[in-house]
Design a protein around this motif. Structure first.
Motif, short mmCIF file in Angstrom:
data_model
loop_
_atom_site.label_atom_id
_atom_site.label_comp_id
_atom_site.label_asym_id
_atom_site.label_seq_id
_atom_site.Cartn_x
_atom_site.Cartn_y
_atom_site.Cartn_z
N PRO A 264 0.84 -1.20 0.00
CA PRO A 264 0.00 0.00 0.00
C PRO A 264 0.88 1.26 0.00
N VAL A 265 0.61 2.16 -0.91
CA VAL A 265 1.43 3.37 -1.04
C VAL A 265 0.84 4.48 -0.18
N PRO A 266 1.66 5.08 0.70
CA PRO A 266 1.13 6.15 1.56
C PRO A 266 0.93 7.46 0.80
N ASP A 267 0.19 7.43 -0.27
CA ASP A 267 -0.12 8.63 -1.03
C ASP A 267 -1.49 8.43 -1.68
N PRO A 268 -2.50 9.17 -1.19
CA PRO A 268 -3.87 8.93 -1.66
C PRO A 268 -4.08 9.28 -3.13
N THR A 269 -3.13 9.97 -3.77
CA THR A 269 -3.34 10.34 -5.17
C THR A 269 -2.87 9.24 -6.13
N VAL A 270 -2.12 8.27 -5.56
CA VAL A 270 -1.59 7.20 -6.41
C VAL A 270 -2.61 6.07 -6.52
N ARG A 271 -2.95 5.68 -7.74
CA ARG A 271 -3.80 4.50 -7.95
C ARG A 271 -2.95 3.50 -8.68
N LYS A 272 -2.81 2.32 -8.13
CA LYS A 272 -1.92 1.37 -8.76
C LYS A 272 -2.68 0.23 -9.42
N ALA B 227 -4.13 5.55 3.17
CA ALA B 227 -4.15 6.29 1.90
C ALA B 227 -4.96 5.55 0.84
N GLU B 228 -4.90 4.21 0.86
CA GLU B 228 -5.57 3.45 -0.18
C GLU B 228 -7.05 3.23 0.06
N THR B 229 -7.49 3.28 1.34
CA THR B 229 -8.87 2.86 1.58
C THR B 229 -9.79 3.97 2.12
N CYS B 230 -9.23 5.05 2.67
CA CYS B 230 -10.09 5.94 3.45
C CYS B 230 -10.46 7.23 2.73
N VAL B 247 -8.69 12.69 3.64
CA VAL B 247 -7.42 11.98 3.54
C VAL B 247 -6.39 12.74 2.68
N ARG B 248 -6.82 13.35 1.58
CA ARG B 248 -5.85 14.05 0.72
C ARG B 248 -5.27 15.25 1.40
N SER B 249 -6.13 15.95 2.12
CA SER B 249 -5.69 17.15 2.82
C SER B 249 -4.64 16.79 3.89
N ILE B 250 -4.88 15.68 4.62
CA ILE B 250 -3.95 15.26 5.67
C ILE B 250 -2.61 14.83 5.08
N PHE B 251 -2.64 14.06 3.98
CA PHE B 251 -1.38 13.58 3.40
C PHE B 251 -0.62 14.67 2.65
N GLU B 252 -1.36 15.56 1.98
CA GLU B 252 -0.67 16.56 1.18
C GLU B 252 -0.27 17.77 2.00
#
Lengths: 338, 339
Positions: A264-272, B227-230, B247-252
């Motif tokens: 799992p990549v810790p970046d919500p913008t990445v879709r793999k 990041a992948e699920t929430c 989630v995007r706001s927290i990570f970015e």
């Protein structure tokens, strides 16, 4: 003994560790669990070889066999050119100074009834190094080296947090200035913020003392950071081995690709795009014939093809892969013989 | 991506939850004033390191705290307007496993080893629905098929030990889904699993959510899983909310120094090799000697942190949360915030 860069510190050839599976109390074993099955690799002085694979792939068994905590069934282990695979306990003793191991949960490998001072002094006593005063001086130096306060001397292991206990385990392992440390999942039980502290410590010690590591872990990101070269194990065998940058940039075996894509990549913008494997890992007892991975690979092949074994070959300098129609795309390009 | 945190009615709303354990050494507050909303049909992640109170928060929602030591001292847990912190035990039994399903970390302990898979599923269904045993069996087989277990007619009469770890976790997911829940609480659902199996289970939970439209609370220590699920995330530190938001706001754009430190310290597949990782110095304070002020302060890299540690505010004032972006809240103390 001075070492040039090309002489390997550790050489493992065709190593096998098979466990008998007994069907009854008095029965003779008819079947064997092939935990490590024909593995060859080497480690250079000052190098870290990372070893990844999922539970049951044989990576921990391999680590223990190298330290002779398990008896190999066949094959050879050479340490600085000397064969150690069949040495007796007392013959092994001089090698123990140079060959150490760190476990996942140091709480289980540290004597709960001894103080940290006693635990760290023990290796010097066993190997008859220095008098009492000299030993305590060395123990204090060890605490500094691994970042523990001097007040730890009189404390017991349970008084420390997980990360600090791992520091004690590391201090004991480096006490006799070893040349190789087998690290068996040393950071898997730790929280992320502590995990990075321990990884940094291991990298610092390597730089200062020139230690080699065989670093065993299931977490590919951790292995990526600490390793020079990375080997991937599946069902007791190496399926791929290469320089770390090369392996992550250009994985060739479908299993390696699946492992890397599953993180799992810790970046919500990445879709793999995930490589999804079929089914489960087969049992190392009576594994399927031929290529053990073929029946799970996204490259589907007929049962006839799957039951042919793959070939472990060097496809480019230093990059080894198990080549089989089901494991590598366009496998024919590697099988051309002169 | 707009935040759903303050739009419409949340399915579950936790308000100022305080949960404590009575121990030999006195009362220990494990969750100290936690608030968050779970929007309908969305996934909320709770992330933090061991001992931060994320699992205790989940157990408080289900009132599954170890008795008599663990107790909710104050706060509300509003589920569709009903306060789960105070409803009767009888009403709660209807909700648990019915409207709210749970998935635990270790499938081997969540399943009963001496019962076959089928009866365990059928029991879960029969507690909430009156069906004949033939219908129950049919439902059990259908559920196993739904969660992707091959040959469900055969598997239904097998014991847990006959299944692999991944298959067992699929069964646990099936039990959680047995009564079409509106909310599923997943507490480290993939921590004990290998990466390739973890990917399968996360994919399964996601596809079930798409099909059944339920909300999910995902509790994990793994920022990659978050990041992948929430959709929304709550970052917990030492029993309190450090930061929460989309989630995007927290990570970015992390606003708490703890969140920032965590994100910087994880090794990534694309990290350069043999280069030092960033770390967060020190360790989490013990539950018994928690400061009243910002709990991350003793580890904070803020340049003027010594000033704060000596101040009256650190000794006696608990910081609240302040809004910094749409739906994005952070602990209101400048010494632990990104400046």
């Amino acid at each position: 003994m001075p070492q040039s860069d090309c002489t390997p510190l550790l050489e493992v050839e065709n190593l096998k560790v098979h466990f008998p599976v007994k069907e009854g109390v008095f029965a003779r074993a008819k079947r064997f669990c092939k935990a490590v099955d024909d593995v060859s690799f080497s480690i250079k002085p000052g190098e870290t070889l990372g070893l990844v694979g999922e539970s049951g792939c044989g990576k921990s068994t391999l680590g223990k066999a190298i330290c002779r905590l398990l008896q190999p069934t066949a094959g050879s282990i050479r340490f600085e050119g000397e064969s150690i695979e069949s040495l007796s306990k007392s013959q092994m003793r001089p090698f123990r100074r140079d060959l150490q191991i760190i476990f996942q949960d140091p709480a289980e490998s540290l004597n709960a009834r001894h103080t940290v001072g006693q635990i760290l002094e023990e290796p010097f006593i066993i190997h008859k190094i220095g008098d009492a005063q000299e030993r305590i001086r060395r123990v204090r130096a060890l605490l500094d080296k691994v970042g523990l306060p001097q007040s730890s001397l009189e404390k017991y292991p349970f008084e420390f947090s997980g990360g600090q206990r791992q520091r004690i385990g590391i201090a004991r392992a480096i006490a006799l200035e070893p040349k190789l440390i087998v690290c068996d999942e040393p950071v898997s039980a730790l929280d992320v913020s502590v995990q990075s502290q321990i990884l940094n410590l291991l990298m610092d010690l390597q730089r200062d003392m020139g230690i080699s590591y065989l670093f065993i872990a299931h977490d590919l990101s951790v292995v990526r950071v600490i390793s020079d070269r990375v080997g991937v194990m599946y069902l007791g065998k190496f399926v791929e081995l290469a320089d770390g940058d090369e392996l992550f940039a250009n994985p060739m075996h479908e299993y390696t690709k699946a492992l890397i894509s599953a993180i799992p990549v810790p970046d919500p913008t990445v879709r793999k795009d995930r490589v999804v494997l079929r089914g489960d890992v087969p049992s190392p007892i009576d594994p399927p014939p031929g290529c053990a991975f073929a029946r799970r690979s996204p490259i589907e092949v007929s049962e006839d093809v799957a039951s042919q074994p793959g070939e472990y070959i060097e496809v480019s300098p230093g990059h080894w892969v198990e080549v089989h129609p089901a494991t590598v795309a366009n496998h024919e390009r590697f099988l051309v013989r002169s | 991506m707009a935040s759903n945190m303050d739009q419409g009615n949340p399915l579950l709303s936790v308000r100022d939850l305080v949960t404590a354990f009575d121990t030999d050494a006195g009362r220990v507050v494990a969750v100290d004033g936690v608030s968050f909303d779970v929007p309908a049909g969305k996934t909320l992640g709770i992330v933090g390191e061991s001992g931060c109170g994320k699992s205790v928060t989940a157990m408080s929602i289900m009132r599954l705290l170890p008795q008599p030591a663990g107790n909710i001292l104050s706060g509300q847990i509003l589920y569709k307007g009903e306060d789960l912190a105070t409803v009767s035990e009888e009403r709660l039994r209807k909700i648990r496993g019915g409207e709210i399903g749970m998935i635990f970390q270790e499938p081997m302990t969540a399943l009963n080893p001496v019962h076959r898979i089928g009866p365990q599923l059928m029991e879960a269904i029969s507690l909430h629905e009156k069906l004949s045993s033939k219908e129950l069996l049919q439902r059990a087989v259908d559920l196993l098929r739904l969660v992707g277990i091959p040959a469900p007619e055969v598997r239904v009469s097998e014991y847990p030990h006959q299944l692999s770890g991944g298959m067992r976790q699929r069964v646990v997911v099936a039990i959680a889904l047995a009564c079409n829940p509106s909310l599923v609480i997943a507490d480290e659902p993939t921590t004990a699993l290998d990466v390739t199996v973890q990917a399968q289970i996360l994919e399964l939970i996601k596809s079930m959510q798409d099909r059944l439209g339920m909300s999910v609370i995902m509790i994990t220590h793994d920022l990659g899983v978050i990041a992948e699920t929430c959709d929304e995330v709550v970052v917990m530190y030492a029993g309190r909310v450090a930061e929460k938001g989309p989630v995007r706001s927290i990570f970015e754009n992390p606003q708490h120094l703890y969140t920032k430190g965590l994100l910087n310290s994880i090794p990534r597949v694309d990290s350069p090799r043999k280069e030092k990782l960033n770390t967060i110095e020190g360790t989490v304070p013990g539950l018994a000697d928690m400061p009243v002020g910002a709990r991350f302060a003793p580890r904070s890299p803020h340049p003027q942190i010594e000033e704060y540690l000596k101040s009256e505010a650190f000794r006696s004032e608990k910081p609240g949360l302040v809004q910094v972006g749409e739906g994005h809240w952070v602990e209101d103390c400048p010494y632990v915030r990104v400046s």
